[in-house]
Design an enzyme around this catalytic site. Structure first.
Site, PDB file in Angstrom:
ATOM      1  N   CYS A 188      -2.209   9.287   2.382  1.00  0.00           N
ATOM      2  CA  CYS A 188      -1.882   8.820   1.187  1.00  0.00           C
ATOM      3  C   CYS A 188      -2.862   9.070   0.025  1.00  0.00           C
ATOM      4  O   CYS A 188      -2.621   9.198  -0.992  1.00  0.00           O
ATOM      5  CB  CYS A 188      -1.791   7.222   1.140  1.00  0.00           C
ATOM      6  SG  CYS A 188      -3.089   6.473   2.103  1.00  0.00           S
ATOM      7  N   GLU A 215       0.750  -1.071  -0.050  1.00  0.00           N
ATOM      8  CA  GLU A 215      -0.120   0.110  -0.070  1.00  0.00           C
ATOM      9  C   GLU A 215       0.961   1.108   0.102  1.00  0.00           C
ATOM     10  O   GLU A 215       1.495   1.729   0.944  1.00  0.00           O
ATOM     11  CB  GLU A 215      -0.824   0.014   1.168  1.00  0.00           C
ATOM     12  CG  GLU A 215      -1.803  -1.366   1.276  1.00  0.00           C
ATOM     13  CD  GLU A 215      -3.177  -1.228   1.976  1.00  0.00           C
ATOM     14  OE1 GLU A 215      -4.117  -1.759   1.685  1.00  0.00           O
ATOM     15  OE2 GLU A 215      -3.197  -0.265   3.132  1.00  0.00           O
TER      16      GLU A 215
HETATM   17  P1  NAD Z   1       8.888   4.915   4.135  1.00  0.00           P
HETATM   18  O1  NAD Z   1       8.614   4.184   2.804  1.00  0.00           O
HETATM   19  O2  NAD Z   1       9.772   6.005   4.258  1.00  0.00           O
HETATM   20  O3  NAD Z   1       8.845   3.791   5.459  1.00  0.00           O
HETATM   21  C1  NAD Z   1       7.849   2.959   5.573  1.00  0.00           C
HETATM   22  C2  NAD Z   1       8.331   1.762   6.482  1.00  0.00           C
HETATM   23  O4  NAD Z   1       9.468   1.068   5.905  1.00  0.00           O
HETATM   24  C3  NAD Z   1       8.897   2.405   7.862  1.00  0.00           C
HETATM   25  O5  NAD Z   1       8.552   1.512   8.785  1.00  0.00           O
HETATM   26  C4  NAD Z   1      10.243   2.219   7.475  1.00  0.00           C
HETATM   27  O6  NAD Z   1      10.983   2.329   8.740  1.00  0.00           O
HETATM   28  C5  NAD Z   1      10.451   1.175   6.549  1.00  0.00           C
HETATM   29  N1  NAD Z   1      11.807   0.937   5.752  1.00  0.00           N
HETATM   30  C6  NAD Z   1      12.392   2.057   5.265  1.00  0.00           C
HETATM   31  N2  NAD Z   1      13.402   1.548   4.197  1.00  0.00           N
HETATM   32  C7  NAD Z   1      13.319   0.385   4.466  1.00  0.00           C
HETATM   33  C8  NAD Z   1      13.922  -0.811   3.675  1.00  0.00           C
HETATM   34  N3  NAD Z   1      15.062  -0.677   2.833  1.00  0.00           N
HETATM   35  N4  NAD Z   1      13.475  -2.114   3.987  1.00  0.00           N
HETATM   36  C9  NAD Z   1      12.495  -2.507   4.756  1.00  0.00           C
HETATM   37  N5  NAD Z   1      11.801  -1.495   5.426  1.00  0.00           N
HETATM   38  C10 NAD Z   1      12.140  -0.084   5.320  1.00  0.00           C
HETATM   39  O7  NAD Z   1       7.667   5.557   4.173  1.00  0.00           O
HETATM   40  P2  NAD Z   1       6.700   6.422   5.395  1.00  0.00           P
HETATM   41  O8  NAD Z   1       7.504   7.909   5.222  1.00  0.00           O
HETATM   42  O9  NAD Z   1       6.818   5.855   6.542  1.00  0.00           O
HETATM   43  O10 NAD Z   1       5.169   6.729   5.026  1.00  0.00           O
HETATM   44  C11 NAD Z   1       4.722   7.629   4.007  1.00  0.00           C
HETATM   45  C12 NAD Z   1       4.439   7.023   2.730  1.00  0.00           C
HETATM   46  O11 NAD Z   1       3.661   6.141   2.968  1.00  0.00           O
HETATM   47  C13 NAD Z   1       3.778   7.979   1.740  1.00  0.00           C
HETATM   48  O12 NAD Z   1       4.300   7.725   0.300  1.00  0.00           O
HETATM   49  C14 NAD Z   1       2.352   7.519   1.696  1.00  0.00           C
HETATM   50  O13 NAD Z   1       1.378   7.778   0.751  1.00  0.00           O
HETATM   51  C15 NAD Z   1       2.358   5.923   2.079  1.00  0.00           C
HETATM   52  N6  NAD Z   1       1.270   5.544   2.476  1.00  0.00           N
HETATM   53  C16 NAD Z   1       0.183   4.793   1.911  1.00  0.00           C
HETATM   54  C17 NAD Z   1      -0.687   4.268   2.520  1.00  0.00           C
HETATM   55  C18 NAD Z   1      -1.805   3.367   1.742  1.00  0.00           C
HETATM   56  O14 NAD Z   1      -2.679   2.873   2.109  1.00  0.00           O
HETATM   57  N7  NAD Z   1      -1.766   3.511   0.159  1.00  0.00           N
HETATM   58  C19 NAD Z   1      -1.110   4.607   3.746  1.00  0.00           C
HETATM   59  C20 NAD Z   1      -0.381   5.317   4.545  1.00  0.00           C
HETATM   60  C21 NAD Z   1       0.822   5.896   3.921  1.00  0.00           C
END
Ligand code: NAD
Length: 457
Positions: free
Chosen positions: A261, A226
């Protein structure tokens, strides 16, 4: 790992981060716990999760304060989030038995055919910080209901809330070896990808999602993503209540500081109503109170992460350099905290990053279009496909437009909305798979087909 309050820039907690070896131990425990949990009858698992929701409700004030202290959203919005999560849990628990119980497809003399929804096993949930309760509940609640155990990795920006969630689940009766939290950032996330989980469910950015998908592929286990959005909204020429629509759509763009999002990220307005709409929209945004998130009446608090301030500022700078005009906002105030003024840009076009790349902040571009065809073309001109909204007096016109947009969700006369009975899913760079609805309840299962010759009804 230091937790920073984005409103004050002060360190508010220092947490012990997980390591490759502690997450491995947690997985081993969860593998044992899962079998016992699956043996617990479904109605008892439902009762435990209902108790979890009751505990969240009882503690809503304290939980809202913790959430606000680490992500910076206004206190009222934190409370709204906890309440919203409880409403989702209510739908999921009320429908769990209907969609997870064994399903008889044929009951004839001599032949029985049924589907049994078996749990995946140990589910890994790597999550985002912007709505930790809502996006968390979308995953770990149906996963637990279906008989899985869960390793939940909250974002490093919402770890205190992750620990509160763990406390509440345990208090409700989820055993220690059925739900575990991993604390840390990207490195801990990477360590989880090295382990043999039975399914990976990720909420976060496109960039991380793509990395995770590549790492999980060789494991041949379910992987659901997501991801982000660049959600378009179109206001057609036949709308009546322009003032009301401007207020509702501005809320869709700026609620939670645009860090949703499904936030409205770009707006297209028919030329016949463009001037009136922009006038009302800007008036609405100028009325927003930006202040500390614990102040009465505040609507815009700080952004959660410092780097996002620079990203939003760079998008505004890029747009202005290419001819955009700022009607309100456009800068960060001088005081402490990760604040940025709610910003409205016009004279924008698709050469500008603000109309193509996810802003995830308090900035919106509004563009004039001459007809529905031009609006559809521009709405489609994007790598993301999460939601799209159309405001018009005609349902037929709205559905015709929405059917041409490659997105997981279509809105008519509403936006920035999620509903538990409907699937929440993305397309293109917004990901794939679905949470919520009966599709989301079954996403954490393997359907097993039983062909029973000699069956007696
Ligand atoms: P992010 O991708 O920076 O981090 C998400 C998670 O992934 C965190 O827990 C982080 O620690 C982990 N992570 C980071 N690098 C990683 C790696 N290399 N391997 C494994 N895990 C890793 O995203 P964010 O800043 O936490 O969230 C914002 C984003 O999420 C926005 O793009 C938003 O649109 C999206 N989002 C989507 C939905 C949906 O339902 N579609 C809902 C909420 C947020």
């Amino acid at each position: 790992m230091k937790v920073i309050n984005p409103a004050t820039e002060e360190v508010i907690a220092d947490l012990h981060e997980d390591s490759a070896s502690t997450v491995h131990q947690k997985l081993t425990a969860l593998q044992h716990g899962q079998k016992k949990w699956h043996a617990v009858p479904l109605n008892e698992r439902v009762a435990v999760i209902q108790k979890f929701a009751a505990i969240l409700k009882e503690n809503i004030d304290a939980l809202s304060k913790v959430l606000t202290s680490e992500v910076g959203k206004p206190l009222q919005q934190s409370a709204n989030e906890v309440n919203g999560a409880c409403a989702r849990i209510s739908w999921l628990t009320n429908n769990a038995e209907k969609y997870l119980a064994d399903e008889w497809m044929t009951r004839e003399d001599g032949l029985g055919e049924k589907i049994v929804y078996e749990p995946l096993g140990v589910v890994c949930n790597i999550s985002a910080w912007n709505y930790p309760y809502l996006v968390g509940v979308n995953v770990f609640v149906p996963a637990l209901l279906a008989g899985n155990s869960v390793l939940y990795k909250p974002s490093e920006h919402s770890s205190l809330t992750g620990l509160e969630i763990e406390k509440a689940l345990k208090k409700a009766g989820v055993p220690d070896d059925v739900f575990q939290v991993a604390i840390g950032g990207g490195e801990v996330g990477k360590a989880l990808l090295e382990l043999p989980f039975d399914g990976y469910f990720f909420t976060g950015s496109y960039k991380t999602g793509q990395y995770i998908y590549e790492k999980v592929a060789p494991k041949m286990v379910p992987c659901q993503l997501e991801l982000g959005g660049k959600d378009p909204l179109y206001v057609a020429d036949d709308v009546v209540d322009i003032k009301g629509i401007a207020a509702g759509t501005a809320d869709g763009a700026f609620y939670n500081n645009g860090q949703s999002c499904c936030s409205v990220e770009r707006i297209y307005v028919h030329e016949k109503v463009y001037d009136a709409y922009v006038h009302e929209f800007v008036k609405e945004v100028k009325g927003y109170k930006m202040a500390r998130p614990d102040e009465e009446g505040v609507y815009i608090g700080p952004l959660t992460r410092k780097p996002q301030l620079e990203f939003v500022a760079a998008q505004v700078k890029d747009a202005v350099a290419k001819g955009a005009k700022i009607l309100t906002g456009g800068k960060a105030p001088e005081h402490r905290g990760y604040y940025y003024e709610p910003t409205v840009l016009v004279d924008v076009n698709h050469e500008m990053s603000v109309m193509k790349e996810e802003s995830f902040g308090p900035v919106i571009g509004i563009m004039k279009v001459k007809d529905d065809a031009e609006a559809i073309k521009l709405m489609q001109d994007c790598d993301y496909g999460l939601t799209a909204a159309v405001y018009t007096a005609s349902q037929e016109r709205a559905e015709k437009i929405l059917s041409k947009i490659n997105s997981g969700t279509g809105y008519w006369n509403c936006c920035d909305r999620v509903s538990a009975p409907l699937p929440w899913s993305g397309r293109k760079h917004s990901g794939f798979g679905a949470t919520l609805s009966h599709v989301g309840l079954r996403a954490f299962t393997h359907p097993k087909a039983y062909h029973l010759r000699g069956f007696k009804p």
